[in-house]
Design an enzyme around this catalytic site. Structure first.
Site, PDB file in Angstrom:
ATOM      1  N   ASN A  47       4.360   0.407  17.075  1.00 34.46           N
ATOM      2  CA  ASN A  47       3.782  -0.584  16.168  1.00 34.46           C
ATOM      3  C   ASN A  47       4.516  -1.923  16.233  1.00 34.46           C
ATOM      4  OD1 ASN A  47       1.885   1.213  15.165  1.00 34.46           O
ATOM      5  ND2 ASN A  47       3.237   1.921  13.527  1.00 34.46           N
ATOM      6  N   HIS A 133      -5.122   4.051   3.884  1.00 37.68           N
ATOM      7  CA  HIS A 133      -3.888   4.748   4.270  1.00 37.68           C
ATOM      8  C   HIS A 133      -3.530   5.870   3.285  1.00 37.68           C
ATOM      9  CE1 HIS A 133       0.530   4.991   5.084  1.00 37.68           C
ATOM     10  NE2 HIS A 133       0.107   4.820   6.309  1.00 37.68           N
ATOM     11  N   GLU A 189      -8.059  -2.445   3.472  1.00 40.54           N
ATOM     12  CA  GLU A 189      -6.991  -2.855   4.384  1.00 40.54           C
ATOM     13  C   GLU A 189      -7.462  -4.030   5.231  1.00 40.54           C
ATOM     14  OE1 GLU A 189      -5.531   0.565   6.566  1.00 40.54           O
ATOM     15  OE2 GLU A 189      -5.152   1.645   4.708  1.00 40.54           O
ATOM     16  N   SER A 193      -5.595   1.413  10.101  1.00 39.92           N
ATOM     17  CA  SER A 193      -4.533   1.924  10.962  1.00 39.92           C
ATOM     18  C   SER A 193      -5.004   2.936  12.007  1.00 39.92           C
ATOM     19  CB  SER A 193      -3.411   2.525  10.121  1.00 39.92           C
ATOM     20  OG  SER A 193      -3.914   3.497   9.244  1.00 39.92           O
ATOM     21  N   ASP A 218      -4.176  -4.105   1.724  1.00 41.18           N
ATOM     22  CA  ASP A 218      -2.991  -3.662   2.463  1.00 41.18           C
ATOM     23  C   ASP A 218      -3.131  -4.223   3.881  1.00 41.18           C
ATOM     24  OD1 ASP A 218      -1.202  -2.320   4.085  1.00 41.18           O
ATOM     25  OD2 ASP A 218      -1.658  -0.323   3.304  1.00 41.18           O
ATOM     26  N   HIS A 221      -1.186  -3.984   9.224  1.00 45.76           N
ATOM     27  CA  HIS A 221      -1.387  -4.224  10.657  1.00 45.76           C
ATOM     28  C   HIS A 221      -1.860  -5.633  10.979  1.00 45.76           C
ATOM     29  CE1 HIS A 221      -0.670  -0.063  11.776  1.00 45.76           C
ATOM     30  NE2 HIS A 221      -1.301   0.254  10.657  1.00 45.76           N
ATOM     31  N   LYS A 250       5.680  -3.032  11.237  1.00 47.40           N
ATOM     32  CA  LYS A 250       4.810  -3.238  12.393  1.00 47.40           C
ATOM     33  C   LYS A 250       5.194  -4.540  13.104  1.00 47.40           C
ATOM     34  CE  LYS A 250       2.546   0.295  10.454  1.00 47.40           C
ATOM     35  NZ  LYS A 250       2.289   0.798   9.102  1.00 47.40           N
TER      36      LYS A 250
HETATM   37  C1  LIG Z   1       2.309   1.794   8.108  1.00 45.03           C
HETATM   38  C2  LIG Z   1       1.395   1.628   6.977  1.00 45.03           C
HETATM   39  C3  LIG Z   1       1.837   1.750   5.665  1.00 45.03           C
HETATM   40  C4  LIG Z   1       3.204   2.254   5.330  1.00 45.03           C
HETATM   41  O1  LIG Z   1       4.154   1.283   5.517  1.00 45.03           O
HETATM   42  P1  LIG Z   1       5.667   1.730   5.752  1.00 45.03           P
HETATM   43  O2  LIG Z   1       6.413   0.483   5.559  1.00 45.03           O
HETATM   44  O3  LIG Z   1       5.725   2.267   7.128  1.00 45.03           O
HETATM   45  O4  LIG Z   1       5.978   2.766   4.715  1.00 45.03           O
HETATM   46  C5  LIG Z   1       0.962   1.448   4.650  1.00 45.03           C
HETATM   47  N1  LIG Z   1      -0.311   1.083   4.905  1.00 45.03           N
HETATM   48  C6  LIG Z   1      -0.781   1.001   6.164  1.00 45.03           C
HETATM   49  C7  LIG Z   1      -2.185   0.598   6.386  1.00 45.03           C
HETATM   50  C8  LIG Z   1       0.059   1.279   7.235  1.00 45.03           C
HETATM   51  O5  LIG Z   1      -0.418   1.233   8.470  1.00 45.03           O
END
Ligand SMILES: *Cc1c(COP(=O)(O)O)cnc(C)c1O
Length: 420
Positions: A47, A133, A189, A193, A218, A221, A250
């Site tokens: 990532n 997620h 999001e 992901s 969120d 990415h 990421k």
């Molecule tokens: C990776 C991810 C998370 C979690 O984040 P971390 O910092 O790895 O705990 C949350 N939401 C999405 C969409 C992700 O891809």
């Protein structure tokens, strides 16, 4: 009791071909090269999209930060853990992304859960994209509010839940007027992901606003990858959600996360968010590294890395499409198997849907034999019968590496179809 239950769960997991295994992976100088069991692999599962994890400026910032203030924050931000670099990081994030305030959490998982835990009360409704997620859906399921999962990126499905009346019946146990203040929280999001596609954020924002719902995005990415100077999916779509979550595991090449909020919402979190109050703040060293990451992401170099990434993604898709077309012609016609297909994504996340769990595992294994690391993603992480190879393209790859991947995939897919 416990013993039986745990044993049975493990056995069931094993029987479903879903047993998860953690491998020791070591990146060597760059994230696109990993060592597993003393073998070097070309990594298409990282990532670290911009290649910042091994960037010399990031490493210098870590060393400098450690020398200046040690490797730990020494406490919760409410006690003595709120360091100068951490305060600077929050300020920088807020001004960079156009919010009153940012609050840093140790991880995206924690930040997402913190939002739902604090905001959602009885009578509230959470309306979340079905592919959100695990951190979001898990918290939503355990919350006292009601969870509705709308069809992925489907505005009609979202609208149907937004149109639902909030529960006004019955008396509140506390006898308070809480239910009169009940609300809807829409969750989506920036880039998903497991599918790599964007949410139609402009339309989701409009629908949410019209329904008087709070919107949470969120952008784990998207941040650093798209939008002006890497400001992410919300910048790309010209929206400003009530709650923006950005994560640093990421494109930032590090770890941690932040909530971007209005002044009053931020104050609410500072007063009441337990995962913030009762957890050790990130180290000042880490905050310094993250500040450096933003500097890089905003800079010309960041822009160049995004351009390289974009070119790599375009090249990958073009090569894959040609390859799949070729493979489809040789695919055994008598099989009920579908030829693998690439999902429609212009992000670094490039999933190739295989279908059966075992086939996805086998293809991933065949790639490993050729020195290429790609993870197979299986249910329950994705829907049944859509086991996939989730490839991630980064700015550290080059066309030659991508050729190597695509060529190996062509052979692996055909070999697998012959054994099926
Ligand atoms: C990776 C991810 C998370 C979690 O984040 P971390 O910092 O790895 O705990 C949350 N939401 C999405 C969409 C992700 O891809």
């Amino acid at each position: 009791m416990w013993k039986v239950r745990i044993h049975q769960a493990l056995e069931a997991q094993r029987a479903k071909d879903r047993y998860r295994e953690r491998k020791i992976c070591q990146t060597v100088e760059r994230s696109q090269s990993i060592v597993v069991d003393e073998q070097v692999y070309l990594n298409f599962s990282s990532n670290d999209y911009l290649g910042l994890a091994h960037h010399p400026q990031m490493i210098d910032a870590a060393i400098q930060g450690a020398k200046e203030s040690g490797v730990g924050s020494g406490g919760s931000p409410h006690v003595t853990g709120y360091s100068t670099p951490l305060a600077q990081l929050e300020e920088k994030l807020a001004s960079w992304l156009g919010y009153d305030a940012a609050i840093v959490y140790p991880s995206g998982f924690t930040a997402n859960q913190a939002v739902i835990k604090l905001l959602v009360e009885r009578h509230d409704q959470i309306i979340a994209d079905r592919l959100s997620h695990a951190s979001l859906l898990e918290a939503a399921m355990f919350s006292p509010g009601r969870l509705y999962r709308f069809k992925h990126n489907d505005l009609t499905s979202l609208s149907s839940y937004l149109d639902k009346d909030l529960d006004k019946g019955g008396r509140d146990i506390a006898g308070s007027d809480m239910k009169n203040h009940a609300g809807k929280l829409v969750i989506t999001e920036g880039i998903f992901s497991m599918d790599g596609d964007h949410a139609p954020l402009d339309e989701i924002a409009m629908l949410s606003q019209n329904a008087n719902a709070l919107l949470m995005v969120d952008d784990a990415h998207g941040i650093g990858i798209c939008g002006k100077e890497g400001r992410g999916s919300c910048d790309l779509y010209g929206i400003k959600p009530d709650i923006l979550v950005v994560t640093f595991g990421k494109a930032f090449g590090c770890s941690g996360a932040a909530l971007l909020l209005s002044k009053e919402l931020a104050e609410y979190f500072v007063q009441f968010s337990k995962p913030l109050i009762y957890s050790t703040a990130i180290a000042p060293m880490q905050a310094a590294v993250l500040l450096e990451a933003i500097t890089l992401i905003e800079s010309n170099e960041g822009e160049k890395r995004r351009e390289t990434l974009k070119a790599n993604i375009a090249y990958f898709r073009q090569s894959m499409e040609k390859m799949l077309e070729h493979v489809a012609k040789q695919y055994p016609a008598d099989l009920s198997l579908d030829c693998p297909y690439l999902l429609d994504s212009n992000s670094p996340i490039q999933p190739l849907v295989i279908g059966e769990d075992q086939a996805a595992l086998n293809i991933s294994k065949r790639l490993r034999e050729k020195g290429i690391w790609v993870s197979a993603i299986r249910p329950p992480t994705v829907a049944p019968k859509t086991a996939r190879l989730r490839m991630t393209i980064t700015a550290e790859h080059d066309f030659k590496m991508i050729d190597q991947l695509v060529d190996a995939l062509a052979v692996a897919i055909l070999d697998e179809s012959q054994t099926a």
